[in-house]
Structures are given as C-alpha cells and as structure tokens.
Write an enzyme that holds these catalytic residues in place. Structure first.
Site, mmCIF file in Angstrom:
data_model
loop_
_atom_site.group_PDB
_atom_site.id
_atom_site.type_symbol
_atom_site.label_atom_id
_atom_site.label_comp_id
_atom_site.label_asym_id
_atom_site.label_seq_id
_atom_site.Cartn_x
_atom_site.Cartn_y
_atom_site.Cartn_z
ATOM 1 N N ARG A 250 46.635 -2.726 40.285
ATOM 2 C CA ARG A 250 47.747 -2.102 39.276
ATOM 3 C C ARG A 250 46.935 -2.274 37.835
ATOM 4 O O ARG A 250 46.978 -2.070 36.826
ATOM 5 C CB ARG A 250 48.755 -3.019 38.761
ATOM 6 C CG ARG A 250 50.247 -2.057 40.528
ATOM 7 C CD ARG A 250 51.172 -3.078 40.244
ATOM 8 N NE ARG A 250 50.472 -4.883 40.975
ATOM 9 C CZ ARG A 250 50.722 -4.943 42.445
ATOM 10 N NH1 ARG A 250 50.879 -4.321 42.911
ATOM 11 N NH2 ARG A 250 49.878 -6.154 42.366
ATOM 12 N N GLU B 24 45.660 -17.244 50.006
ATOM 13 C CA GLU B 24 46.311 -18.044 50.412
ATOM 14 C C GLU B 24 45.950 -18.411 52.195
ATOM 15 O O GLU B 24 45.806 -19.424 52.679
ATOM 16 C CB GLU B 24 47.815 -17.338 50.506
ATOM 17 C CG GLU B 24 49.356 -18.446 50.920
ATOM 18 C CD GLU B 24 50.430 -18.366 50.548
ATOM 19 O OE1 GLU B 24 50.712 -18.884 51.152
ATOM 20 O OE2 GLU B 24 49.992 -17.249 49.946
#
Length: 181
Positions: free
Chosen positions: A64, A101
């Site tokens: 994005r 993560e």
C-alpha cells in the site's frame, strides 16, 4: 459545510474484526483509497510537512506504500522508489531482513535506486511494530540516502513502532491513530 461535519482521514478507514485472525482489528485503508476526497486529503496531509524542502525520492513500502508513495512523489515532483518483497525486482538489488510476529521477512531495493546524498521520504499506510519501516530505512541508508522521515496514514501506538524509528533518529508522522492491535 451546511449541516454536516467535515470528515477526517480516520473516518474513511474501515475496521474489520478478526482479520487476518481472531483478536485483530484490521484497519483497512482501501476504503480511503476508493474515495476521491478521502484519498486526496490523505495524500495532501502526508506531503504537507515536507513542502518547500528538498526531496529527491519517495520510497514506498510494499504494497500500500506504493499507492501512497507514488501519489506523494507525483505531487512533490520527485522520483519514486519501490521497496519490494524479496525476488520481485528485476535488476541487481540489496536486501534487508526484519522480524515479523512469527518469523522473518526480507525486502529489497534496486542497488541504483538512490544515489548517495539524495534526500528520501519513506511512505507506508500503517506504522505498527515498525519492522518494515526499519528495514526500508536501513536499505536507504545503505545506499547513502539522507532520510527526511517516515509518513504513514495510520499508527497503532500500542505496538511501539514509533519508538523504534525514533531510536534510529528518524521522525515518524501519522495522520491518525487507532488504539489496540
């Protein structure tokens, strides 16, 4: 405006519950991109702090950040550099890994995308943990760029990304914040 309040950037952002997995509130900026007024407002506000300064390139972080970075670069009249996932660029690249993560990811940039001494603004949609932005900063610095700062639409302050960028001496700006994950 007659009878209606002016919308802010955050008003154009949709929240999707439990995406990509349970417990996550996904901040979806595609609804912002789809609205011409919202998109223009976001781009204008992202570039405003940098008007009048020397900016040679805008580096957009996949994916994005390409949409935003291209629009910001166009408005500033400067070049655009895509920071891509590993294996997506056709010419010689340099790469930088960063922690996710669960695991690790790698981003790359063409090794001739930025010349030493060029001033670069890094752009993405979201600042969360700061890992992708840190990797983009390191890539630009390895090419000899002067990093002017990082600009985001959304910041998730609970995830600590701003502190990581500031620890590198890089200013981070976000148009709005959302609490939580």
């Amino acid at each position: 405006m007659s009878g209606t309040a002016e919308r802010e950037v955050r008003d154009y952002i949709r929240t999707i519950v439990d995406f990509p997995h349970e417990g996550i509130l996904f901040r979806d900026v595609t609804t912002l991109f789809a609205d011409p007024r919202g998109f223009r407002m976001a781009v204008d506000r992202m570039l405003h702090p940098y008007l009048g300064g020397r900016i040679d390139k805008v580096a957009g972080l996949e994916a994005r950040g390409f949409i935003l970075g291209g629009a910001v670069a166009h408005q500033l009249g400067c070049g655009f550099v895509p920071v891509r996932k590993k294996g997506k660029l056709p010419a010689a690249t340099i790469s930088e890994s960063y922690q996710l993560e669960y695991g690790e990811a790698v981003v790359e940039v063409h090794d001739d995308a930025v010349q030493p001494g060029e001033s670069v603004l890094i752009v993405d949609d979201l600042l969360a943990t700061g890992g992708t932005a840190q990797a983009g900063i390191r890539l630009m610095q390895r090419l000899g760029a002067d990093i002017l700062g990082c600009a985001f639409i959304v910041e998730l302050p609970d995830l600590g990304g701003r502190a990581k960028l500031e620890a590198l001496g890089i200013e981070a700006r976000a148009l709005c914040t959302f609490e939580g994950l």
